[in-house]
Scaffold this motif. Structure first.
Motif, PDB file in Angstrom:
ATOM      1  N   ASN A 138      21.686 -17.360  70.252  1.00 33.08           N
ATOM      2  CA  ASN A 138      22.323 -18.549  69.683  1.00 33.08           C
ATOM      3  C   ASN A 138      23.794 -18.284  69.365  1.00 33.08           C
ATOM      4  N   LEU A 139      24.075 -17.093  68.832  1.00 34.42           N
ATOM      5  CA  LEU A 139      25.461 -16.715  68.560  1.00 34.42           C
ATOM      6  C   LEU A 139      26.234 -16.596  69.873  1.00 34.42           C
ATOM      7  N   SER A 140      25.609 -16.023  70.885  1.00 37.05           N
ATOM      8  CA  SER A 140      26.256 -15.910  72.199  1.00 37.05           C
ATOM      9  C   SER A 140      26.619 -17.288  72.739  1.00 37.05           C
ATOM     10  N   ALA A 141      25.688 -18.242  72.599  1.00 35.46           N
ATOM     11  CA  ALA A 141      25.944 -19.601  73.085  1.00 35.46           C
ATOM     12  C   ALA A 141      27.087 -20.257  72.322  1.00 35.46           C
ATOM     13  N   ARG A 142      27.130 -20.039  71.003  1.00 41.04           N
ATOM     14  CA  ARG A 142      28.200 -20.613  70.192  1.00 41.04           C
ATOM     15  C   ARG A 142      29.566 -20.073  70.614  1.00 41.04           C
ATOM     16  N   LEU A 143      29.614 -18.762  70.855  1.00 44.05           N
ATOM     17  CA  LEU A 143      30.888 -18.146  71.234  1.00 44.05           C
ATOM     18  C   LEU A 143      31.354 -18.595  72.612  1.00 44.05           C
ATOM     19  N   LEU A 144      30.417 -18.767  73.535  1.00 42.02           N
ATOM     20  CA  LEU A 144      30.790 -19.270  74.855  1.00 42.02           C
ATOM     21  C   LEU A 144      31.289 -20.707  74.760  1.00 42.02           C
ATOM     22  N   LYS A 145      30.674 -21.500  73.891  1.00 45.62           N
ATOM     23  CA  LYS A 145      31.151 -22.863  73.668  1.00 45.62           C
ATOM     24  C   LYS A 145      32.563 -22.836  73.089  1.00 45.62           C
ATOM     25  N   PHE A 146      32.803 -21.913  72.159  1.00 49.78           N
ATOM     26  CA  PHE A 146      34.108 -21.784  71.508  1.00 49.78           C
ATOM     27  C   PHE A 146      35.195 -21.405  72.519  1.00 49.78           C
ATOM     28  N   ILE A 147      34.929 -20.369  73.306  1.00 55.40           N
ATOM     29  CA  ILE A 147      35.959 -19.867  74.219  1.00 55.40           C
ATOM     30  C   ILE A 147      36.268 -20.878  75.321  1.00 55.40           C
ATOM     31  N   ASN A 148      35.298 -21.698  75.684  1.00 54.21           N
ATOM     32  CA  ASN A 148      35.513 -22.681  76.751  1.00 54.21           C
ATOM     33  C   ASN A 148      35.892 -24.064  76.223  1.00 54.21           C
ATOM     34  N   SER A 149      36.186 -24.152  74.945  1.00 57.62           N
ATOM     35  CA  SER A 149      36.589 -25.428  74.348  1.00 57.62           C
ATOM     36  C   SER A 149      38.048 -25.736  74.689  1.00 57.62           C
ATOM     37  N   GLU A 164      36.222 -21.296  83.608  1.00 62.08           N
ATOM     38  CA  GLU A 164      35.203 -21.092  82.585  1.00 62.08           C
ATOM     39  C   GLU A 164      34.834 -19.615  82.456  1.00 62.08           C
ATOM     40  N   ILE A 165      34.726 -19.159  81.203  1.00 60.83           N
ATOM     41  CA  ILE A 165      34.248 -17.801  80.926  1.00 60.83           C
ATOM     42  C   ILE A 165      32.745 -17.865  80.713  1.00 60.83           C
ATOM     43  N   LYS A 166      32.010 -17.000  81.400  1.00 57.67           N
ATOM     44  CA  LYS A 166      30.558 -17.077  81.362  1.00 57.67           C
ATOM     45  C   LYS A 166      29.887 -15.850  80.753  1.00 57.67           C
ATOM     46  N   SER A 167      30.658 -14.820  80.432  1.00 60.28           N
ATOM     47  CA  SER A 167      30.048 -13.610  79.886  1.00 60.28           C
ATOM     48  C   SER A 167      30.590 -13.303  78.488  1.00 60.28           C
ATOM     49  N   ILE A 168      29.746 -12.678  77.670  1.00 60.90           N
ATOM     50  CA  ILE A 168      30.140 -12.293  76.321  1.00 60.90           C
ATOM     51  C   ILE A 168      31.204 -11.201  76.368  1.00 60.90           C
ATOM     52  N   VAL A 169      31.106 -10.289  77.315  1.00 64.94           N
ATOM     53  CA  VAL A 169      32.105  -9.222  77.433  1.00 64.94           C
ATOM     54  C   VAL A 169      33.492  -9.826  77.657  1.00 64.94           C
ATOM     55  N   GLN A 170      33.584 -10.811  78.573  1.00 67.31           N
ATOM     56  CA  GLN A 170      34.866 -11.481  78.814  1.00 67.31           C
ATOM     57  C   GLN A 170      35.335 -12.239  77.586  1.00 67.31           C
ATOM     58  N   GLN A 218      41.458 -28.238  62.243  1.00 66.88           N
ATOM     59  CA  GLN A 218      40.958 -29.325  63.092  1.00 66.88           C
ATOM     60  C   GLN A 218      40.471 -28.773  64.431  1.00 66.88           C
ATOM     61  N   ASN A 219      41.234 -27.860  64.998  1.00 69.92           N
ATOM     62  CA  ASN A 219      40.861 -27.278  66.285  1.00 69.92           C
ATOM     63  C   ASN A 219      39.562 -26.482  66.198  1.00 69.92           C
ATOM     64  N   ILE A 220      39.429 -25.664  65.158  1.00 68.87           N
ATOM     65  CA  ILE A 220      38.213 -24.856  65.023  1.00 68.87           C
ATOM     66  C   ILE A 220      37.022 -25.753  64.715  1.00 68.87           C
TER      67      ILE A 220
END
Length: 216
Positions: free
Chosen positions: A39-50, A58-64, A210-212
């Motif tokens: 779930n945390l991984s999904a949240r971070l991927l959503k954040f980085i691709n916002s 699009e970034i698809k990996s946690i390492v990236q 606002q952005n976050i």
């Protein structure tokens, strides 16, 4: 609220992650800790691709994700997620004000206590958690490896960061008038700042909050 936003985060993983970030563990190790909680991984991927980052690809990996964000941005966001996990009953406006307050404290500390500006942000973001759960906050933060400087800032209004926190609360009340161009009598406590500097701190904190918030 999306289904993703409703997912529970593993608080133990988040505390372990905060400890790793504070202690400067290798980014690959940080990525492995994040991967323990899907779930945390999904949240971070959503954040980085916002839209906040405006990436072309699009970034698809946690390492990236970890490599792109770096320690500071990742730590900031994890503290936001930790706070939101404690403050489930708070509205989005209340969460936005919490994030804004944290950035106000960082902005003030960058001039008054520059070596502790990141810790000032932590005090701001965790202040409502302290109000929600009380003294238990000390045990939680000690477990996460958070410095005594931050803990004192939360629990002792006369500590250095405690004084920054009090100043931030006053600035929070002034920001609306300052940014709208009204004629504001600046309190003596802000004598080290020009009016323009205070306006910039307010505007920057509002924009970042606002952005976050849009990524949560």
């Amino acid at each position: 609220m999306s289904n993703l936003d409703r997912l529970e985060l593993n608080r133990e993983v988040m505390l372990r992650l905060i400890k790793g970030l504070i202690e400067g563990e290798e980014l690959n190790e940080i990525a492995q800790i994040i991967s323990l909680d899907p779930n945390l991984s999904a949240r971070l991927l959503k954040f980085i691709n916002s839209p906040f980052f405006g990436l072309r690809k699009e970034i698809k990996s946690i390492v990236q994700t970890v490599a792109y964000l770096g320690y500071k941005n990742l730590k900031d966001y994890i503290f936001v997620l930790l706070t939101s996990s404690f403050l489930k009953t708070k509205s989005r406006d209340e969460m936005k004000n919490t994030i804004k307050f944290a950035y106000l404290l960082r902005g003030l500390a960058e001039k008054l206590l520059p070596e502790h500006s990141d810790e000032a942000y932590m005090v701001g973001i965790l202040d409502p958690v302290k109000d929600e759960i009380g003294e238990e906050i000390r045990e939680i933060l000690e477990k996460a490896g958070v410095s005594e400087y931050v803990i004192n800032g939360l629990l002792d209004d006369n500590s250095k960061l405690g004084k920054i926190k009090r100043l931030g609360k006053k600035l929070m009340e002034l920001c609306g008038d300052l940014t709208s161009g009204k004629n504001v009598n600046i309190p003596e406590e802000f004598s080290m700042f020009t009016k323009e500097e205070l306006v910039e701190i307010c505007l920057s904190a509002e924009d970042k909050a606002q952005n976050i918030l849009s990524t949560l």
